[in-house]
Design a protein around this motif. Structure first.
Motif, PDB file in Angstrom:
ATOM      1  N   GLY A 237      11.827 -55.529 -19.162  1.00 45.57           N
ATOM      2  CA  GLY A 237      12.957 -56.374 -18.801  1.00 45.57           C
ATOM      3  C   GLY A 237      12.569 -57.584 -17.972  1.00 45.57           C
ATOM      4  N   THR A 238      11.610 -57.402 -17.058  1.00 49.09           N
ATOM      5  CA  THR A 238      11.250 -58.476 -16.121  1.00 49.09           C
ATOM      6  C   THR A 238       9.917 -59.136 -16.429  1.00 49.09           C
ATOM      7  OG1 THR A 238      10.076 -57.009 -14.596  1.00 49.09           O
ATOM      8  CG2 THR A 238      12.475 -57.224 -14.294  1.00 49.09           C
ATOM      9  N   GLY A 239       9.050 -58.453 -17.190  1.00 48.78           N
ATOM     10  CA  GLY A 239       7.708 -58.969 -17.446  1.00 48.78           C
ATOM     11  C   GLY A 239       6.757 -58.794 -16.284  1.00 48.78           C
ATOM     12  N   LYS A 240       7.219 -58.115 -15.228  1.00 48.59           N
ATOM     13  CA  LYS A 240       6.383 -57.909 -14.041  1.00 48.59           C
ATOM     14  C   LYS A 240       5.740 -56.525 -14.078  1.00 48.59           C
ATOM     15  CE  LYS A 240       9.119 -60.993 -11.081  1.00 48.59           C
ATOM     16  NZ  LYS A 240       9.941 -61.103  -9.852  1.00 48.59           N
ATOM     17  N   GLU A 241       4.612 -56.402 -13.359  1.00 50.73           N
ATOM     18  CA  GLU A 241       3.905 -55.123 -13.295  1.00 50.73           C
ATOM     19  C   GLU A 241       4.843 -54.023 -12.802  1.00 50.73           C
ATOM     20  OE1 GLU A 241       0.446 -53.458 -14.494  1.00 50.73           O
ATOM     21  OE2 GLU A 241       0.447 -55.611 -14.095  1.00 50.73           O
ATOM     22  N   MET A 242       4.752 -52.867 -13.426  1.00 53.43           N
ATOM     23  CA  MET A 242       5.618 -51.748 -13.048  1.00 53.43           C
ATOM     24  C   MET A 242       5.373 -51.313 -11.615  1.00 53.43           C
ATOM     25  SD  MET A 242       5.503 -49.420 -16.471  1.00 53.43           S
ATOM     26  CE  MET A 242       6.029 -47.974 -15.573  1.00 53.43           C
ATOM     27  N   ARG A 243       6.451 -50.903 -10.962  1.00 51.04           N
ATOM     28  CA  ARG A 243       6.402 -50.454  -9.574  1.00 51.04           C
ATOM     29  C   ARG A 243       6.772 -48.967  -9.503  1.00 51.04           C
ATOM     30  NH1 ARG A 243       3.865 -53.535  -6.079  1.00 51.04           N
ATOM     31  NH2 ARG A 243       5.211 -52.807  -4.372  1.00 51.04           N
ATOM     32  N   TYR A 244       6.339 -48.347  -8.402  1.00 52.13           N
ATOM     33  CA  TYR A 244       6.548 -46.911  -8.226  1.00 52.13           C
ATOM     34  C   TYR A 244       7.256 -46.615  -6.903  1.00 52.13           C
ATOM     35  CZ  TYR A 244       3.629 -46.423 -12.300  1.00 52.13           C
ATOM     36  OH  TYR A 244       3.145 -46.510 -13.580  1.00 52.13           O
ATOM     37  N   ASN A 245       7.770 -45.385  -6.843  1.00 53.39           N
ATOM     38  CA  ASN A 245       8.562 -44.912  -5.701  1.00 53.39           C
ATOM     39  C   ASN A 245       9.886 -45.670  -5.586  1.00 53.39           C
ATOM     40  OD1 ASN A 245       8.948 -43.029  -3.678  1.00 53.39           O
ATOM     41  ND2 ASN A 245       8.066 -44.300  -2.071  1.00 53.39           N
ATOM     42  N   LYS A 246      10.497 -45.892  -6.746  1.00 45.43           N
ATOM     43  CA  LYS A 246      11.821 -46.491  -6.787  1.00 45.43           C
ATOM     44  C   LYS A 246      12.872 -45.439  -6.402  1.00 45.43           C
ATOM     45  CE  LYS A 246      11.652 -47.433 -11.144  1.00 45.43           C
ATOM     46  NZ  LYS A 246      10.479 -46.574 -11.388  1.00 45.43           N
ATOM     47  N   LYS A 247      14.096 -45.874  -6.216  1.00 45.37           N
ATOM     48  CA  LYS A 247      15.173 -44.935  -5.880  1.00 45.37           C
ATOM     49  C   LYS A 247      15.293 -43.877  -6.968  1.00 45.37           C
ATOM     50  CE  LYS A 247      19.917 -44.625  -4.231  1.00 45.37           C
ATOM     51  NZ  LYS A 247      21.130 -45.365  -3.803  1.00 45.37           N
ATOM     52  N   SER A 248      15.237 -44.334  -8.222  1.00 42.60           N
ATOM     53  CA  SER A 248      15.167 -43.410  -9.349  1.00 42.60           C
ATOM     54  C   SER A 248      13.728 -43.364  -9.831  1.00 42.60           C
ATOM     55  CB  SER A 248      16.065 -43.879 -10.491  1.00 42.60           C
ATOM     56  OG  SER A 248      15.774 -43.139 -11.674  1.00 42.60           O
ATOM     57  N   LEU A 249      13.210 -42.166 -10.078  1.00 41.82           N
ATOM     58  CA  LEU A 249      11.841 -42.019 -10.553  1.00 41.82           C
ATOM     59  C   LEU A 249      11.718 -42.240 -12.062  1.00 41.82           C
ATOM     60  CD1 LEU A 249      10.722 -38.961  -8.390  1.00 41.82           C
ATOM     61  CD2 LEU A 249       9.996 -41.337  -8.145  1.00 41.82           C
ATOM     62  N   LEU A 250      12.823 -42.632 -12.694  1.00 40.86           N
ATOM     63  CA  LEU A 250      12.791 -42.984 -14.108  1.00 40.86           C
ATOM     64  C   LEU A 250      12.177 -44.365 -14.271  1.00 40.86           C
ATOM     65  CD1 LEU A 250      13.824 -42.106 -16.988  1.00 40.86           C
ATOM     66  CD2 LEU A 250      15.862 -43.481 -16.492  1.00 40.86           C
ATOM     67  N   ASN A 251      11.182 -44.469 -15.154  1.00 42.95           N
ATOM     68  CA  ASN A 251      10.564 -45.767 -15.422  1.00 42.95           C
ATOM     69  C   ASN A 251      11.489 -46.642 -16.261  1.00 42.95           C
ATOM     70  OD1 ASN A 251       7.988 -45.454 -14.223  1.00 42.95           O
ATOM     71  ND2 ASN A 251       7.205 -44.367 -16.006  1.00 42.95           N
TER      72      ASN A 251
END
Length: 267
Positions: A237-251
Protein backbone atom coordinates in the motif's frame (compact mmCIF):
# COMPACT_ATOMS: atom_id res chain seq x y z
CA UNK A 1 28.55 -4.28 22.89
CA UNK A 2 26.64 -7.26 21.50
CA UNK A 3 28.30 -9.33 18.78
CA UNK A 4 25.22 -9.92 16.61
CA UNK A 5 26.97 -12.41 14.35
CA UNK A 6 27.93 -14.55 17.33
CA UNK A 7 24.40 -14.15 18.68
CA UNK A 8 22.91 -15.26 15.35
CA UNK A 9 25.08 -18.39 15.42
CA UNK A 10 23.91 -19.18 18.96
CA UNK A 11 20.28 -18.69 17.97
CA UNK A 12 20.91 -20.92 14.96
CA UNK A 13 21.82 -23.74 17.34
CA UNK A 14 18.58 -23.14 19.26
CA UNK A 15 16.68 -23.38 15.96
CA UNK A 16 18.47 -26.65 15.19
CA UNK A 17 17.37 -28.09 18.53
CA UNK A 18 13.80 -26.97 17.84
CA UNK A 19 14.05 -28.62 14.43
CA UNK A 20 15.13 -31.89 16.06
CA UNK A 21 12.07 -31.74 18.34
CA UNK A 22 9.87 -31.17 15.28
CA UNK A 23 11.40 -34.13 13.42
CA UNK A 24 10.83 -36.41 16.42
CA UNK A 25 7.10 -35.82 15.96
CA UNK A 26 7.27 -35.72 12.15
CA UNK A 27 8.41 -39.34 12.23
CA UNK A 28 5.38 -40.48 14.25
CA UNK A 29 1.83 -41.23 13.17
CA UNK A 30 0.13 -38.85 15.60
CA UNK A 31 0.69 -35.12 15.09
CA UNK A 32 -1.97 -34.22 17.67
CA UNK A 33 -3.60 -31.73 15.29
CA UNK A 34 -5.88 -29.12 16.84
CA UNK A 35 -7.60 -26.14 15.23
CA UNK A 36 -7.00 -22.69 16.71
CA UNK A 37 -9.58 -19.91 16.92
CA UNK A 38 -8.52 -18.58 13.50
CA UNK A 39 -8.96 -22.07 11.96
CA UNK A 40 -5.20 -22.53 11.52
CA UNK A 41 -3.79 -25.90 12.63
CA UNK A 42 -1.68 -26.51 15.73
CA UNK A 43 0.33 -29.69 16.31
CA UNK A 44 2.42 -31.28 19.02
CA UNK A 45 5.45 -30.18 17.00
CA UNK A 46 4.49 -26.48 17.22
CA UNK A 47 4.28 -26.78 21.00
CA UNK A 48 7.48 -28.82 21.39
CA UNK A 49 9.50 -26.44 19.21
CA UNK A 50 8.16 -23.43 21.12
CA UNK A 51 9.29 -24.91 24.43
CA UNK A 52 12.81 -25.55 23.09
CA UNK A 53 13.10 -22.03 21.63
CA UNK A 54 11.81 -20.19 24.68
CA UNK A 55 14.12 -22.16 26.98
CA UNK A 56 17.07 -21.57 24.66
CA UNK A 57 16.51 -17.82 24.31
CA UNK A 58 15.98 -17.41 28.04
CA UNK A 59 19.33 -19.15 28.67
CA UNK A 60 21.28 -16.69 26.53
CA UNK A 61 23.38 -13.95 28.11
CA UNK A 62 21.62 -11.55 25.72
CA UNK A 63 18.13 -11.00 27.05
CA UNK A 64 15.01 -9.62 25.34
CA UNK A 65 11.27 -10.31 25.69
CA UNK A 66 9.86 -13.13 23.57
CA UNK A 67 6.78 -12.82 21.39
CA UNK A 68 5.84 -16.19 19.89
CA UNK A 69 2.94 -17.42 17.80
CA UNK A 70 2.52 -20.24 20.29
CA UNK A 71 3.20 -18.16 23.41
CA UNK A 72 0.69 -16.39 25.59
CA UNK A 73 -1.07 -13.52 23.87
CA UNK A 74 0.53 -10.20 24.79
CA UNK A 75 -1.30 -6.88 24.81
CA UNK A 76 -0.14 -4.00 22.64
CA UNK A 77 0.15 -1.91 25.81
CA UNK A 78 2.90 -4.30 26.89
CA UNK A 79 4.51 -4.85 23.47
CA UNK A 80 4.60 -1.15 22.66
CA UNK A 81 7.12 -0.67 25.48
CA UNK A 82 9.63 -3.01 23.81
CA UNK A 83 12.52 -1.38 21.97
CA UNK A 84 13.75 -4.85 21.05
CA UNK A 85 12.30 -8.34 21.33
CA UNK A 86 12.46 -11.84 19.90
CA UNK A 87 9.71 -12.64 17.40
CA UNK A 88 9.24 -16.39 16.96
CA UNK A 89 7.32 -18.81 14.78
CA UNK A 90 8.31 -22.22 16.16
CA UNK A 91 6.89 -24.05 13.13
CA UNK A 92 6.16 -21.95 10.06
CA UNK A 93 4.23 -23.99 7.53
CA UNK A 94 2.18 -26.22 9.83
CA UNK A 95 -0.03 -27.18 6.87
CA UNK A 96 3.09 -28.30 4.97
CA UNK A 97 4.18 -30.24 8.06
CA UNK A 98 0.85 -32.05 8.15
CA UNK A 99 1.12 -32.80 4.41
CA UNK A 100 4.65 -34.14 5.04
CA UNK A 101 6.11 -32.20 2.10
CA UNK A 102 9.13 -30.84 4.00
CA UNK A 103 8.47 -27.15 3.26
CA UNK A 104 8.33 -25.93 6.85
CA UNK A 105 10.77 -23.90 8.93
CA UNK A 106 11.74 -22.62 12.36
CA UNK A 107 11.77 -18.80 12.37
CA UNK A 108 13.46 -16.62 15.02
CA UNK A 109 13.96 -12.87 14.58
CA UNK A 110 15.29 -10.07 16.70
CA UNK A 111 13.28 -6.90 16.14
CA UNK A 112 14.66 -3.51 17.21
CA UNK A 113 12.60 -0.34 16.93
CA UNK A 114 10.21 -1.91 14.46
CA UNK A 115 12.89 -3.36 12.16
CA UNK A 116 14.04 -7.01 11.93
CA UNK A 117 17.79 -6.81 12.52
CA UNK A 118 18.76 -10.46 13.04
CA UNK A 119 17.12 -13.49 11.48
CA UNK A 120 17.42 -17.25 11.74
CA UNK A 121 15.49 -19.67 9.51
CA UNK A 122 16.08 -23.41 9.88
CA UNK A 123 14.69 -26.12 7.60
CA UNK A 124 14.46 -29.33 9.68
CA UNK A 125 13.98 -31.82 6.82
CA UNK A 126 16.99 -30.63 4.77
CA UNK A 127 19.12 -29.39 7.71
CA UNK A 128 19.62 -26.03 5.96
CA UNK A 129 20.29 -23.05 8.20
CA UNK A 130 20.00 -19.42 7.12
CA UNK A 131 20.94 -16.49 9.33
CA UNK A 132 21.90 -12.83 9.26
CA UNK A 133 23.36 -10.13 11.46
CA UNK A 134 23.09 -6.36 10.94
CA UNK A 135 25.85 -5.08 8.69
CA UNK A 136 27.50 -8.52 8.53
CA UNK A 137 25.57 -10.13 5.69
CA UNK A 138 23.36 -13.16 5.20
CA UNK A 139 24.58 -16.74 5.35
CA UNK A 140 23.58 -20.29 4.53
CA UNK A 141 24.88 -23.51 6.07
CA UNK A 142 23.84 -26.48 3.95
CA UNK A 143 25.39 -29.34 5.91
CA UNK A 144 25.67 -29.98 9.67
CA UNK A 145 28.93 -28.46 10.86
CA UNK A 146 29.54 -26.97 7.42
CA UNK A 147 31.10 -23.60 6.72
CA UNK A 148 28.71 -20.64 6.36
CA UNK A 149 28.39 -19.38 2.80
CA UNK A 150 27.43 -15.77 2.11
CA UNK A 151 24.24 -15.47 0.08
CA UNK A 152 23.11 -12.60 -2.13
CA UNK A 153 19.80 -11.71 -3.71
CA UNK A 154 19.74 -11.63 -7.51
CA UNK A 155 20.19 -8.28 -9.30
CA UNK A 156 17.61 -7.51 -12.00
CA UNK A 157 15.23 -4.96 -13.50
CA UNK A 158 11.49 -5.32 -13.55
CA UNK A 159 11.50 -5.26 -17.35
CA UNK A 160 13.65 -8.39 -17.60
CA UNK A 161 12.03 -11.42 -19.24
CA UNK A 162 11.54 -14.74 -17.46
CA UNK A 163 11.82 -13.37 -13.94
CA UNK A 164 11.12 -15.97 -11.30
CA UNK A 165 8.06 -15.00 -9.25
CA UNK A 166 7.52 -16.82 -5.96
CA UNK A 167 3.92 -17.83 -5.40
CA UNK A 168 2.10 -20.38 -3.30
CA UNK A 169 -0.33 -22.74 -4.98
CA UNK A 170 -2.66 -22.32 -2.00
CA UNK A 171 -2.56 -18.49 -2.20
CA UNK A 172 -2.64 -17.90 -5.97
CA UNK A 173 -5.56 -15.49 -5.82
CA UNK A 174 -6.73 -13.13 -8.55
CA UNK A 175 -4.72 -10.21 -7.16
CA UNK A 176 -1.54 -12.29 -7.41
CA UNK A 177 -2.38 -13.38 -10.96
CA UNK A 178 -3.00 -9.74 -11.92
CA UNK A 179 0.36 -8.77 -10.40
CA UNK A 180 2.21 -11.45 -12.37
CA UNK A 181 0.55 -10.28 -15.59
CA UNK A 182 2.72 -7.14 -15.40
CA UNK A 183 5.84 -9.16 -16.18
CA UNK A 184 7.34 -10.51 -19.38
CA UNK A 185 6.92 -14.31 -19.40
CA UNK A 186 7.44 -14.82 -15.66
CA UNK A 187 8.26 -18.24 -14.26
CA UNK A 188 6.48 -19.36 -11.08
CA UNK A 189 8.52 -20.75 -8.19
CA UNK A 190 6.41 -22.59 -5.61
CA UNK A 191 7.64 -23.02 -2.05
CA UNK A 192 6.02 -23.17 1.36
CA UNK A 193 6.51 -21.19 4.57
CA UNK A 194 9.35 -18.63 4.85
CA UNK A 195 11.26 -20.60 2.21
CA UNK A 196 9.52 -18.35 -0.31
CA UNK A 197 11.51 -15.39 1.02
CA UNK A 198 14.66 -17.50 1.25
CA UNK A 199 14.41 -18.11 -2.50
CA UNK A 200 14.82 -14.34 -2.94
CA UNK A 201 17.66 -14.09 -0.42
CA UNK A 202 19.71 -16.86 -2.04
CA UNK A 203 19.18 -15.50 -5.56
CA UNK A 204 16.94 -18.30 -6.84
CA UNK A 205 13.96 -16.01 -7.46
CA UNK A 206 13.36 -12.31 -8.02
CA UNK A 207 9.94 -11.18 -6.75
CA UNK A 208 7.48 -12.47 -4.14
CA UNK A 209 4.03 -10.87 -4.09
CA UNK A 210 2.14 -11.78 -0.93
CA UNK A 211 -1.32 -10.38 -1.48
CA UNK A 212 -2.93 -12.51 1.20
CA UNK A 213 -2.79 -12.47 5.03
CA UNK A 214 0.37 -13.24 7.02
CA UNK A 215 1.43 -12.48 10.57
CA UNK A 216 4.57 -10.69 11.73
CA UNK A 217 6.15 -13.90 13.07
CA UNK A 218 5.71 -15.51 9.63
CA UNK A 219 8.01 -13.00 7.94
CA UNK A 220 10.35 -11.22 10.39
CA UNK A 221 13.24 -13.72 10.43
CA UNK A 222 13.28 -14.19 6.66
CA UNK A 223 12.85 -10.43 6.15
CA UNK A 224 15.99 -9.75 8.23
CA UNK A 225 17.95 -12.25 6.12
CA UNK A 226 16.63 -10.81 2.85
CA UNK A 227 17.65 -7.29 3.87
CA UNK A 228 21.21 -8.41 4.56
CA UNK A 229 21.25 -10.31 1.25
CA UNK A 230 20.47 -7.05 -0.57
CA UNK A 231 16.73 -7.38 -1.03
CA UNK A 232 13.70 -5.71 0.50
CA UNK A 233 10.10 -6.32 1.52
CA UNK A 234 7.72 -3.41 1.08
CA UNK A 235 4.17 -2.68 2.14
CA UNK A 236 2.10 -2.98 -1.05
CA UNK A 237 0.00 0.00 0.00
CA UNK A 238 2.75 2.47 0.91
CA UNK A 239 5.83 1.15 -0.93
CA UNK A 240 7.79 1.48 2.32
CA UNK A 241 9.77 -1.23 4.10
CA UNK A 242 7.56 -3.36 6.32
CA UNK A 243 7.51 -2.54 10.02
CA UNK A 244 7.03 -4.77 13.05
CA UNK A 245 5.42 -4.59 16.49
CA UNK A 246 2.37 -2.79 15.16
CA UNK A 247 -0.84 -2.60 17.18
CA UNK A 248 -2.09 -5.51 15.09
CA UNK A 249 0.44 -8.26 14.39
CA UNK A 250 -1.23 -8.85 11.02
CA UNK A 251 1.07 -7.88 8.15
CA UNK A 252 -0.13 -5.70 5.29
CA UNK A 253 -0.03 -7.21 1.83
CA UNK A 254 3.59 -6.94 0.72
CA UNK A 255 6.02 -7.45 -2.14
CA UNK A 256 9.43 -9.01 -1.60
CA UNK A 257 12.23 -8.16 -4.03
CA UNK A 258 15.78 -9.25 -4.64
CA UNK A 259 18.25 -6.52 -5.68
CA UNK A 260 15.79 -4.78 -7.98
CA UNK A 261 17.31 -1.86 -9.87
CA UNK A 262 14.13 0.23 -9.97
CA UNK A 263 12.07 1.60 -7.13
CA UNK A 264 8.60 1.06 -8.55
CA UNK A 265 6.87 -1.42 -10.76
CA UNK A 266 6.35 -0.28 -14.33
CA UNK A 267 2.66 0.20 -15.04
Amino acid sequence: MTDYLQLAAAVGEIARRAGAAILDIYQTEDFGVEMKADDSPLTKADKAANEVIVAGLEALTFQAPIVSEEGQEMSYATRSQFTRFWLVDPLDGTKEFIKRNGDFTVNIALVENGRPVLGVVFVPVTDELFYSAPGKGAFEVTTPGGEPKTIHAASFTLQDANLKIVASASHLNQATKDFMDRFDRPEIVQRGSSLKIMELARGNAHVYPRLAPTMEWDTAAAHAILLEAGGKMVDDGTGKEMRYNKKSLLNPHFIGYGQVREELLAC
